[in-house]
Write a protein that holds these residues in place. Structure first.
Motif, PDB file in Angstrom:
ATOM      1  N   UNK A 123     -35.947 -61.211  66.223  1.00 43.33           N
ATOM      2  CA  UNK A 123     -36.984 -62.056  66.783  1.00 43.33           C
ATOM      3  C   UNK A 123     -38.309 -61.374  66.483  1.00 43.33           C
TER       4      UNK A 123
ATOM      5  N   UNK B 180     -45.103 -62.898  65.624  1.00 45.73           N
ATOM      6  CA  UNK B 180     -46.075 -63.213  64.584  1.00 45.73           C
ATOM      7  C   UNK B 180     -47.489 -62.940  65.048  1.00 45.73           C
ATOM      8  N   UNK B 181     -47.695 -62.717  66.322  1.00 46.69           N
ATOM      9  CA  UNK B 181     -49.036 -62.570  66.870  1.00 46.69           C
ATOM     10  C   UNK B 181     -49.306 -63.766  67.766  1.00 46.69           C
ATOM     11  N   UNK B 182     -50.207 -63.592  68.698  1.00 45.14           N
ATOM     12  CA  UNK B 182     -50.619 -64.678  69.589  1.00 45.14           C
ATOM     13  C   UNK B 182     -49.435 -65.311  70.309  1.00 45.14           C
ATOM     14  N   UNK B 183     -48.542 -64.490  70.825  1.00 49.59           N
ATOM     15  CA  UNK B 183     -47.452 -64.995  71.651  1.00 49.59           C
ATOM     16  C   UNK B 183     -46.490 -65.919  70.919  1.00 49.59           C
ATOM     17  N   UNK B 184     -46.418 -65.825  69.619  1.00 51.60           N
ATOM     18  CA  UNK B 184     -45.464 -66.664  68.894  1.00 51.60           C
ATOM     19  C   UNK B 184     -44.383 -65.793  68.268  1.00 51.60           C
ATOM     20  N   UNK B 185     -43.114 -66.167  68.575  1.00 46.58           N
ATOM     21  CA  UNK B 185     -42.003 -65.415  68.017  1.00 46.58           C
ATOM     22  C   UNK B 185     -41.201 -66.323  67.105  1.00 46.58           C
ATOM     23  N   UNK B 186     -40.542 -65.708  66.176  1.00 48.83           N
ATOM     24  CA  UNK B 186     -39.726 -66.527  65.282  1.00 48.83           C
ATOM     25  C   UNK B 186     -38.456 -65.757  64.954  1.00 48.83           C
ATOM     26  N   UNK B 187     -37.357 -66.498  64.856  1.00 50.95           N
ATOM     27  CA  UNK B 187     -36.081 -65.875  64.537  1.00 50.95           C
ATOM     28  C   UNK B 187     -35.976 -65.714  63.036  1.00 50.95           C
ATOM     29  N   UNK B 188     -35.671 -64.525  62.629  1.00 51.43           N
ATOM     30  CA  UNK B 188     -35.564 -64.302  61.193  1.00 51.43           C
ATOM     31  C   UNK B 188     -34.385 -63.381  60.907  1.00 51.43           C
TER      32      UNK B 188
ATOM     33  N   UNK C 131     -35.757 -61.509  55.726  1.00 55.59           N
ATOM     34  CA  UNK C 131     -37.021 -62.207  55.974  1.00 55.59           C
ATOM     35  C   UNK C 131     -37.954 -61.329  56.797  1.00 55.59           C
TER      36      UNK C 131
ATOM     37  N   UNK D 290     -41.831 -60.136  56.046  1.00 56.13           N
ATOM     38  CA  UNK D 290     -42.980 -60.244  56.952  1.00 56.13           C
ATOM     39  C   UNK D 290     -43.643 -58.882  57.115  1.00 56.13           C
TER      40      UNK D 290
ATOM     41  N   UNK E 266     -56.318 -62.631  63.746  1.00 55.03           N
ATOM     42  CA  UNK E 266     -54.903 -62.635  64.104  1.00 55.03           C
ATOM     43  C   UNK E 266     -54.317 -64.026  63.966  1.00 55.03           C
TER      44      UNK E 266
ATOM     45  N   UNK F 294     -51.113 -65.506  61.758  1.00 56.25           N
ATOM     46  CA  UNK F 294     -49.969 -66.237  62.294  1.00 56.25           C
ATOM     47  C   UNK F 294     -49.796 -67.556  61.553  1.00 56.25           C
TER      48      UNK F 294
ATOM     49  N   UNK G 288     -36.421 -71.215  64.001  1.00 57.83           N
ATOM     50  CA  UNK G 288     -36.679 -71.310  65.437  1.00 57.83           C
ATOM     51  C   UNK G 288     -37.932 -70.546  65.795  1.00 57.83           C
TER      52      UNK G 288
ATOM     53  N   UNK H   1     -40.482 -69.500  68.894  1.00 55.48           N
ATOM     54  CA  UNK H   1     -40.512 -69.378  70.338  1.00 55.48           C
ATOM     55  C   UNK H   1     -41.920 -69.000  70.763  1.00 55.48           C
TER      56      UNK H   1
END
Lengths: 335, 130
Positions: free
Chosen positions: A91, A94-102, A106, A110, B44, B48, B60, B62
């Motif tokens: 998980x 990415x910054x600014x409270x955004x997460x992504x499953x990779x 991958x 990043x 930032x 993103x 996905x 989140x």
């Protein structure tokens, strides 16, 4: 000693007035502080980059096993044995409270992109540091100069035409200067050919030669002219303050003393002028061309001059040679 | 007597103006700081956005809301980040305008102070002569 009336006096400004020592020191300190700040930032960035590399290695190794046995941190001061499963699922923030499953691959991509961004920042910081360092060293240099009491000298560059400047000794010869000029040029061409073999020895004020040549206006042979020039040169040596006046003799010089004088004059001029220029040479300083002179002279170099400089430099350098050493040197360097 | 009273008044005036000037300068400094923060945030968010663009459709995403990770749609996440970027840019522009304004005020205050100082000097010179 004759001063060219066209030359204006320069301005002398002590460096301490331009850059007071105190202020230069303060400015230098300020720049040093900024440098220290930037250095800290630089170190921080380097730390980030190290962390990034470590992370990339870890993420690369994790999917090698289906599950890892680890000690899981539990609270502030405890661990318990556990298992790391789903070793290929990450998980990523990415910054600014955004997460992504990779997946692992991958994620590595990043991370690599992040690393490149960091590198760019690092480069720009380094460039800034360079500038700051240059500034600091500049201020330091100025401070030390101001303390030493160095002085900045500025002189106007006065464009002088040959006709304006009157040489000290050969006033009467100026009139026929132009006539002889073309005359000399042809001779110079001949001499140039001979010159090409000879090594360049010293810089020489050929203009003196020309002056003297013109002065003794007689149609003479090639070598004869040289002899004449050397004689006149000898006469000039007498007038030169720096030269050992004991050496100054009349026109009736034997070759050895001539050669010595040529050597001396050449040496003197060398001190005064810029590095050698390969030019046409019709000077005496070629002892070999003087009739009766043997080639076993210590002074083997040929004084070479730029043919096109003859007119311009002749009178000025003449004057320069006449004046005291420091001034002439300065003028020489100016030219 | 009249001149000393005038002198005192002028000096009080000078003090007031100096206080105003220092306040202005503090405001300008704060403005700079906020601007810096916003600029970093903008950077930032742009990063993103770039990463989100590289994602597959079915990845996905989140969002962290408090202690909770909430699954979000990729499109939604994109839209969110874009809106954020717009908001920050607008804020920056506003701050720029304010900064300009503050700087102008600072300059005029400086000039006024200078004038008052000159008047004080001339008054004192006059008193000295008398």
């Amino acid at each position: 000693m004759a001063e060219n009336p066209a030359i204006k006096k320069g301005t002398v400004t002590p460096i301490s007035s331009l850059f007071p020592a105190e202020e230069a020191h303060k400015a230098s300190k300020r720049v040093q502080d900024t440098i220290a700040e930037r250095q800290e930032q630089l170190d921080q960035l380097k730390g980030f980059m190290n962390e990034n590399t470590n992370l990339i290695n870890l993420v690369h190794k994790l999917p090698d096993e289906l599950h890892h046995d680890i000690m899981v941190p539990f609270g502030k001061a405890a661990f318990f044995p556990g298992r790391l499963i789903h070793t290929n699922e990450f998980m990523v923030l990415l910054g600014v409270d955004h997460y992504v499953e990779r997946t692992s691959k991958q994620t590595i991509d990043i991370l690599k992109r992040r690393g490149k961004g960091l590198e760019n920042q690092l480069e720009s910081l380094k460039a800034v540091m360079q500038d700051l360092k240059a500034e600091a060293s500049f201020f330091d240099a100025k401070a030390s100069e101001a303390v030493d009491g160095l002085v900045e000298i500025r002189e106007d560059y006065v464009e002088e035409s040959p006709s304006e400047v009157l040489p000290l000794t050969n006033n009467t010869k100026d009139a026929i200067e132009d006539e002889e000029y073309t005359h000399i040029l042809s001779r110079i061409a001949e001499l140039e050919q001979q010159e090409e073999e000879a090594e360049k020895a010293n810089e020489f004020n050929k203009d003196e030669q020309i002056e003297n040549d013109l002065g003794c206006s007689t149609s003479q042979s090639f070598t004869g002219q040289e002899v004449r020039s050397s004689k006149v040169e000898a006469a000039n040596l007498q007038s030169l303050s720096k030269d050992g006046s004991s050496r100054g003799k009349g026109p009736a010089l034997n070759d050895s003393s001539l050669n010595n004088k040529a050597l001396e004059l050449a040496e003197v001029k060398e001190k005064v002028q810029a590095p050698v220029l390969a030019t046409a040479d019709h000077k005496v300083s070629r002892p070999s061309s003087i009739p009766g002179s043997d080639s076993s002279k210590a002074f083997t170099g040929s004084i070479v001059e730029h043919a096109h400089d003859i007119g311009i430099n002749s009178t000025e350098q003449q004057t320069g040679a006449r004046s005291s050493k420091p001034v002439s040197r300065f003028k020489m360097q100016r030219k | 007597m009249g001149s000393t009273a005038a002198l005192k008044e002028l000096q009080r005036d000078l003090e007031n103006k100096a206080n105003d000037l220092s306040k202005l300068q503090k405001d300008i400094a704060k403005n700079h700081q906020v601007r810096k923060k916003y600029t970093i945030q903008l950077g930032e968010n742009e990063l993103v956005l770039k990463e989100l663009d590289l994602l597959n459709e079915d990845a996905n995403v989140y969002k962290l809301i408090g202690p909770v990770l909430v699954k979000q749609d990729l499109a939604e996440a994109n839209a969110n980040v874009r809106k954020r970027i717009e908001y920050i840019s607008a804020e920056l522009k506003r701050l720029d305008a304010t900064l300009q304004d503050l700087e102008e005020k600072q300059n005029s205050k400086k000039e006024a102070i200078f004038k008052v100082q000159q008047r004080i000097q001339s008054l004192q010179a006059g008193k000295g002569k008398a």
